[in-house]
Design a protein around this motif. Structure first.
Motif, PDB file in Angstrom:
ATOM      1  N   ARG A  99      -0.505   4.732  -0.686  1.00 44.45           N
ATOM      2  CA  ARG A  99       0.667   4.095  -0.273  1.00 44.45           C
ATOM      3  C   ARG A  99       0.480   2.581  -0.564  1.00 44.45           C
ATOM      4  O   ARG A  99      -0.567   2.154  -0.355  1.00 44.45           O
ATOM      5  CB  ARG A  99       0.728   4.441   1.289  1.00 44.45           C
ATOM      6  CG  ARG A  99       1.364   5.709   1.553  1.00 44.45           C
ATOM      7  CD  ARG A  99       1.718   6.160   3.171  1.00 44.45           C
ATOM      8  NE  ARG A  99       1.655   7.332   3.324  1.00 44.45           N
ATOM      9  CZ  ARG A  99       2.576   8.130   3.186  1.00 44.45           C
ATOM     10  NH1 ARG A  99       3.704   7.649   2.838  1.00 44.45           N
ATOM     11  NH2 ARG A  99       2.657   9.409   3.524  1.00 44.45           N
ATOM     12  N   SER A 100       1.433   1.994  -1.000  1.00 46.73           N
ATOM     13  CA  SER A 100       1.522   0.464  -1.004  1.00 46.73           C
ATOM     14  C   SER A 100       1.057  -0.163  -0.051  1.00 46.73           C
ATOM     15  O   SER A 100       1.553   0.009   1.247  1.00 46.73           O
ATOM     16  CB  SER A 100       2.981   0.077  -1.468  1.00 46.73           C
ATOM     17  OG  SER A 100       2.996  -1.189  -1.919  1.00 46.73           O
ATOM     18  N   HIS A 124      -3.046   1.366  -7.043  1.00 46.24           N
ATOM     19  CA  HIS A 124      -3.022   2.408  -5.902  1.00 46.24           C
ATOM     20  C   HIS A 124      -3.204   3.746  -6.226  1.00 46.24           C
ATOM     21  O   HIS A 124      -3.129   4.732  -5.400  1.00 46.24           O
ATOM     22  CB  HIS A 124      -1.569   2.477  -5.338  1.00 46.24           C
ATOM     23  CG  HIS A 124      -1.387   1.004  -4.607  1.00 46.24           C
ATOM     24  ND1 HIS A 124      -0.787  -0.256  -5.421  1.00 46.24           N
ATOM     25  CD2 HIS A 124      -1.265   0.603  -3.351  1.00 46.24           C
ATOM     26  CE1 HIS A 124      -0.743  -1.209  -4.358  1.00 46.24           C
ATOM     27  NE2 HIS A 124      -0.814  -0.697  -3.221  1.00 46.24           N
ATOM     28  N   ASP A 152       0.617   9.432  -0.926  1.00 44.80           N
ATOM     29  CA  ASP A 152       1.939   9.711  -1.353  1.00 44.80           C
ATOM     30  C   ASP A 152       2.105   9.803  -2.829  1.00 44.80           C
ATOM     31  O   ASP A 152       2.274   8.522  -3.290  1.00 44.80           O
ATOM     32  CB  ASP A 152       2.854   8.677  -0.505  1.00 44.80           C
ATOM     33  CG  ASP A 152       4.264   9.280  -0.526  1.00 44.80           C
ATOM     34  OD1 ASP A 152       4.676  10.418  -0.818  1.00 44.80           O
ATOM     35  OD2 ASP A 152       5.257   8.272  -0.350  1.00 44.80           O
TER      36      ASP A 152
END
Length: 106
Positions: free
Chosen positions: A14-15, A51, A87
């Motif tokens: 996730r960011s 990421h 994610d």
């Protein structure tokens, strides 16, 4: 003996969570390293997308991962430490070396 099985897991974190993920991974490493059938692992971060990671884990057999590790208490701890960072969920596949001329590990 046959060549080890290589598990490749593509991880999308996730960011904004990469520092926390890497810290959690450092904490989680001993969990996987202590499982019977584990050989070694590498965690690689993508240069084009910071990421995205590739987790490479070598196992003595497919079952060492799919039955041994995934059925272990260590896997439950591993999931608790790491799976909240992903994610979408990771893509996990298993490979064997078929490089021509390379002798099988013994």
């Amino acid at each position: 003996m046959t060549s080890p099985v290589l598990e490749i897991a593509l991880l999308q974190v996730r960011s904004g969570q990469t520092p926390a993920f890497e810290a959690a991974f450092a904490q989680a490493q001993p969990l996987i390293a202590g499982v019977p059938g584990y050989v070694r692992h590498d965690l690689q971060r993508c240069l084009e997308d910071d990421h995205r990671y590739a987790l490479l884990v070598w196992w003595e057999t497919l079952e060492a991962h799919t039955v041994g590790f995934r059925g272990s208490p260590q896997y439950r701890e591993w999931r608790a430490l790491l799976h909240g960072f992903y994610d979408p969920s990771p893509v996990v596949e298993h490979f064997v070396d078929v490089t021509p001329g390379r002798p099988a590990s013994s």
